[in-house]
Design an enzyme around this catalytic site. Sequence first.
Site: not given
Length: 334
Positions: A35, A147
């Site tokens: 991450d 997106y």
Amino acid sequence: MSSAKIAVVTGGAGFIGSHMVDLLLQEGFVVRVIDNLSGGRESNLSHHSANSQMSLLVTDIRKLEPLHAVFKGATFIFHFAGIGDIVPSIENPIEYMEVNIQGTVRMLEAGRANSVQKFVYAASSSCYGLASVPTTESHPLSPQYPYALSKLLGEQAAFHWHRVYGLPVNSVRIFNAYGTRSRTSGVYGAVFGVFLRQKLAGRPFTVVGDGTQRRDFVYVSDVAKAFYAAAITEIVGRHWNLGAGNPQSINRLTELLVGDVEYIPKRPGEPECTWADITAISNDLQWFPLVDFEEGIGRMMLDIERWRDAPLWDPESIKQATTTWFKYLAKDQS
Ligand code: UDP
């Protein structure tokens, strides 16, 4: 050498990813989280900080080499890392394509290089656009903003790797996931962050339109279970819709959250109702939603303090934040 199986969770410090980590640890996996902490937070994993079965690699997926040690010996890769939100994707499409498509391709290459047994892709129901409901997996695709397009192309890349390289891929198209650790920061968007912060401040909930629009909210621990099922199944090369299959109105949400409401204009391009047909995932993976809406809201309320530092939205700031949205998506309303 430990005999525990290894799972890699990209975006594992994020909302859904961190619940995936919880489940995998419970199932006895060694979990390696990747991450970059752009949307994710270390605090989403802090309850595991003493657990040697979990590790966190803070890096951007676009920078990771397929042969990086983090992937070594992995049985499964769960790919949640990516960037969301409609408005910034309209304003900055290149970054969305780089992270959500190129980043995915890198993770697919890592899966291939390490011969993982399953690569599970976190896809978005936004691929369907304004869909007829209940929406099945064969519904025509119609992404309405960058997106949505980036997530769809990422999924197509995943299936391309399946066809061309034989990578065992499944994809789960998530409808409206909600639950503890949903995002508290950043741009205007997901309704829970907006309403929970408003509740903490004693401000009215900004209900879009008349609040009768419905969303197929699915609780995040149920989402994690679906991804787990998509990994351990023998089935490969499939995509499934994932919702609770029981859409709830925004008015019902404000009733459960308890508070005053004020109404703001409808947003262009928004569906009246999202509703996943979950027949396929239930039949194929024996997955069924376990947390009902009231229960899920109750769990979020217990954790409401987490939203204390979230931005507090009101009709005026929402109007400003959605200028781009209205500009680019309004033409679809005709
Ligand atoms: N919504 C709302 N007030 C807000 C933000 C969202 O009433 O301040 C509503 C919105 O109209 C939609 C639902 O909440 O019907 C879910 O919105 P979100 O942006 O979370 O998800 P999406 O619309 O992408 O499904």
